[in-house]
Design a protein around this motif. Structure first.
Motif, PDB file in Angstrom:
ATOM      1  N   LEU A   7       0.829  -1.202   0.000  1.00 54.10           N
ATOM      2  CA  LEU A   7       0.000   0.000   0.000  1.00 54.10           C
ATOM      3  C   LEU A   7       0.859   1.245   0.000  1.00 54.10           C
ATOM      4  N   ASN A   8       1.870   1.277   0.862  1.00 56.17           N
ATOM      5  CA  ASN A   8       2.725   2.455   0.938  1.00 56.17           C
ATOM      6  C   ASN A   8       3.545   2.630  -0.333  1.00 56.17           C
ATOM      7  N   LYS A   9       3.982   1.522  -0.920  1.00 53.00           N
ATOM      8  CA  LYS A   9       4.745   1.608  -2.173  1.00 53.00           C
ATOM      9  C   LYS A   9       3.884   2.188  -3.293  1.00 53.00           C
ATOM     10  N   TRP A  10       2.618   1.779  -3.345  1.00 53.52           N
ATOM     11  CA  TRP A  10       1.696   2.329  -4.351  1.00 53.52           C
ATOM     12  C   TRP A  10       1.468   3.821  -4.107  1.00 53.52           C
ATOM     13  N   LEU A  11       1.293   4.197  -2.844  1.00 53.99           N
ATOM     14  CA  LEU A  11       1.058   5.601  -2.516  1.00 53.99           C
ATOM     15  C   LEU A  11       2.274   6.454  -2.873  1.00 53.99           C
ATOM     16  N   LEU A  12       3.463   5.982  -2.490  1.00 55.56           N
ATOM     17  CA  LEU A  12       4.683   6.736  -2.781  1.00 55.56           C
ATOM     18  C   LEU A  12       4.916   6.873  -4.280  1.00 55.56           C
ATOM     19  N   SER A  13       4.721   5.773  -5.010  1.00 54.82           N
ATOM     20  CA  SER A  13       4.924   5.815  -6.460  1.00 54.82           C
ATOM     21  C   SER A  13       3.919   6.748  -7.128  1.00 54.82           C
ATOM     22  N   SER A  14       2.678   6.698  -6.672  1.00 54.40           N
ATOM     23  CA  SER A  14       1.654   7.565  -7.247  1.00 54.40           C
ATOM     24  C   SER A  14       1.968   9.028  -7.001  1.00 54.40           C
ATOM     25  N   GLN A  15       2.330   9.345  -5.765  1.00 52.98           N
ATOM     26  CA  GLN A  15       2.538  10.746  -5.406  1.00 52.98           C
ATOM     27  C   GLN A  15       3.821  11.330  -5.953  1.00 52.98           C
ATOM     28  N   HIS A  16       4.748  10.472  -6.381  1.00 55.75           N
ATOM     29  CA  HIS A  16       6.025  10.988  -6.856  1.00 55.75           C
ATOM     30  C   HIS A  16       6.320  10.635  -8.312  1.00 55.75           C
ATOM     31  N   ALA A  17       5.369  10.018  -8.989  1.00 55.65           N
ATOM     32  CA  ALA A  17       5.514   9.723 -10.419  1.00 55.65           C
ATOM     33  C   ALA A  17       4.235  10.070 -11.170  1.00 55.65           C
ATOM     34  N   PHE A  18       3.109   9.550 -10.688  1.00 58.99           N
ATOM     35  CA  PHE A  18       1.841   9.837 -11.358  1.00 58.99           C
ATOM     36  C   PHE A  18       1.516  11.324 -11.311  1.00 58.99           C
ATOM     37  N   ASN A  19       1.968  12.024 -10.275  1.00 60.00           N
ATOM     38  CA  ASN A  19       1.725  13.464 -10.185  1.00 60.00           C
ATOM     39  C   ASN A  19       2.287  14.195 -11.407  1.00 60.00           C
ATOM     40  N   SER A  20       3.506  13.827 -11.809  1.00 56.72           N
ATOM     41  CA  SER A  20       4.098  14.460 -12.989  1.00 56.72           C
ATOM     42  C   SER A  20       3.439  13.992 -14.279  1.00 56.72           C
ATOM     43  N   ILE A  21       3.015  12.730 -14.299  1.00 49.18           N
ATOM     44  CA  ILE A  21       2.357  12.200 -15.499  1.00 49.18           C
ATOM     45  C   ILE A  21       1.088  12.990 -15.813  1.00 49.18           C
ATOM     46  N   VAL A  22       0.264  13.265 -14.783  1.00 50.60           N
ATOM     47  CA  VAL A  22      -0.993  13.971 -15.042  1.00 50.60           C
ATOM     48  C   VAL A  22      -0.738  15.407 -15.499  1.00 50.60           C
ATOM     49  N   MET A  23       0.304  16.033 -14.958  1.00 44.81           N
ATOM     50  CA  MET A  23       0.563  17.417 -15.363  1.00 44.81           C
ATOM     51  C   MET A  23       1.270  17.486 -16.712  1.00 44.81           C
ATOM     52  N   ILE A  24       2.033  16.465 -17.057  1.00 43.36           N
ATOM     53  CA  ILE A  24       2.592  16.413 -18.412  1.00 43.36           C
ATOM     54  C   ILE A  24       1.459  16.246 -19.425  1.00 43.36           C
ATOM     55  N   SER A  25       0.454  15.442 -19.066  1.00 44.20           N
ATOM     56  CA  SER A  25      -0.696  15.281 -19.954  1.00 44.20           C
ATOM     57  C   SER A  25      -1.429  16.608 -20.119  1.00 44.20           C
ATOM     58  N   GLU A  26      -1.495  17.390 -19.039  1.00 45.59           N
ATOM     59  CA  GLU A  26      -2.123  18.713 -19.128  1.00 45.59           C
ATOM     60  C   GLU A  26      -1.299  19.637 -20.017  1.00 45.59           C
ATOM     61  N   LEU A  27       0.009  19.558 -19.896  1.00 47.09           N
ATOM     62  CA  LEU A  27       0.889  20.373 -20.727  1.00 47.09           C
ATOM     63  C   LEU A  27       0.695  20.046 -22.201  1.00 47.09           C
ATOM     64  N   ILE A  28       0.556  18.758 -22.516  1.00 47.17           N
ATOM     65  CA  ILE A  28       0.431  18.329 -23.911  1.00 47.17           C
ATOM     66  C   ILE A  28      -0.983  18.542 -24.439  1.00 47.17           C
ATOM     67  N   LEU A  29      -1.977  18.092 -23.679  1.00 50.64           N
ATOM     68  CA  LEU A  29      -3.359  18.144 -24.159  1.00 50.64           C
ATOM     69  C   LEU A  29      -4.021  19.489 -23.897  1.00 50.64           C
ATOM     70  N   GLY A  30      -3.666  20.105 -22.781  1.00 52.36           N
ATOM     71  CA  GLY A  30      -4.351  21.322 -22.360  1.00 52.36           C
ATOM     72  C   GLY A  30      -3.861  22.576 -23.049  1.00 52.36           C
ATOM     73  N   ARG A  31      -4.510  23.689 -22.684  1.00 49.68           N
ATOM     74  CA  ARG A  31      -4.158  24.980 -23.272  1.00 49.68           C
ATOM     75  C   ARG A  31      -3.954  26.057 -22.209  1.00 49.68           C
ATOM     76  N   VAL A  32      -3.986  25.670 -20.933  1.00 53.66           N
ATOM     77  CA  VAL A  32      -3.856  26.681 -19.886  1.00 53.66           C
ATOM     78  C   VAL A  32      -2.457  27.289 -19.955  1.00 53.66           C
ATOM     79  N   PRO A  33      -2.348  28.604 -20.104  1.00 56.36           N
ATOM     80  CA  PRO A  33      -1.033  29.243 -20.185  1.00 56.36           C
ATOM     81  C   PRO A  33      -0.448  29.495 -18.799  1.00 56.36           C
TER      82      PRO A  33
END
Length: 253
Positions: free
Chosen positions: A132-158
């Motif tokens: 459980l802790n390994k999933w939480l740590l991986s999510s909070q320190h890898a998935f966090n960047s993945i979602v914002m990279i997707s926003e950078l690529i797909l989104g238009r917020v300046p």
């Protein structure tokens, strides 16, 4: 001149809910999936260690992600469900629009700081921990960047350098909070913030400079993205907004 620097230009509300790669409905669906996952991880954090969550920068950043994506889902629902959505979004008070924009700016910068620091300095925390802790740590320190990279690529917020002041203020506020956390619990959330260490002032100065460099870099990347799209004549993907008689929430299924 100073006031102009501190106050960003009015934001086109359509940049919050549209993309040059996917339709606004598809973007809405992607963000719905993201916010559900983000909330699931937060619940996991509550189960694991709710008592000490408030002292960690990662936790505050994760909550910031939830705030941004929840707001983005709400805006997407409004945009895809109403023909008058753009006018309605433009009529919101300036403070509401500013905070909406700021809710993107902060995680857009913080996630990369968190990911870089964890995987270069703190990754040994992944050893000898529960699944459980390994999933939480991986999510909070890898998935966090993945979602914002997707926003950078797909989104238009300046992004704008005008957000430097609130960014610095909120960042310094956390440094104050981490000391309160230590005085309350006797625990330093991050060992490198321990003020009793030799040259602690240098660590704090280095952290501030690091935060500023990442902020400037992420703003520059966003501005380059927008210039490149304009140069290439990339247009917003349209033609798939829902009929006003339907709710955008129906588009999820």
């Amino acid at each position: 001149m100073i006031l102009n620097f501190l106050t960003p230009e009015p934001l086109d509300p359509e940049t919050l809910v549209t993309s040059v790669h996917v339709s606004s409905v598809t973007l809405f669906r992607i963000r719905c999936a993201f916010v559900l996952y983000l909330i699931a991880v937060l619940i996991g954090e509550w189960v694991y260690d709710v008592q000490h969550m408030w002292g960690f920068f990662t936790e505050w950043s994760w909550i910031g992600l939830i705030i941004y994506f929840s707001t983005a889902v709400y805006n997407g629902h409004v945009y895809n469900s109403s023909k008058d959505a753009v006018a309605s979004m433009r009529s919101r008070p300036y403070l509401v629009q500013y905070l909406n924009w700021l809710s993107y700016v902060l995680p857009a910068v913080y996630v990369y700081i968190i990911t870089l620091v964890f995987w270069t300095v703190l990754n040994d925390l992944l050893s000898d921990v529960s699944p459980l802790n390994k999933w939480l740590l991986s999510s909070q320190h890898a998935f966090n960047s993945i979602v914002m990279i997707s926003e950078l690529i797909l989104g238009r917020v300046p992004l704008s350098y005008a957000f430097l002041v609130p960014f610095v203020f909120i960042s310094l506020s956390y440094l104050a909070l981490v000391y309160v956390f230590y005085r309350t619990t006797g625990i330093w959330a991050y060992s490198f913030l321990n003020t009793s260490k030799s040259f602690a002032w240098a660590w704090y100065l280095g952290i501030i400079v690091f935060f500023l460099l990442v902020f400037v870099g992420i703003v520059a990347i966003h501005q380059y993205r927008d210039r490149r799209r304009e140069t290439k004549g990339m247009k917003v993907v349209g033609g798939s907004r829902l009929d006003s008689s339907h709710s955008a929430l129906n588009a999820i299924v």
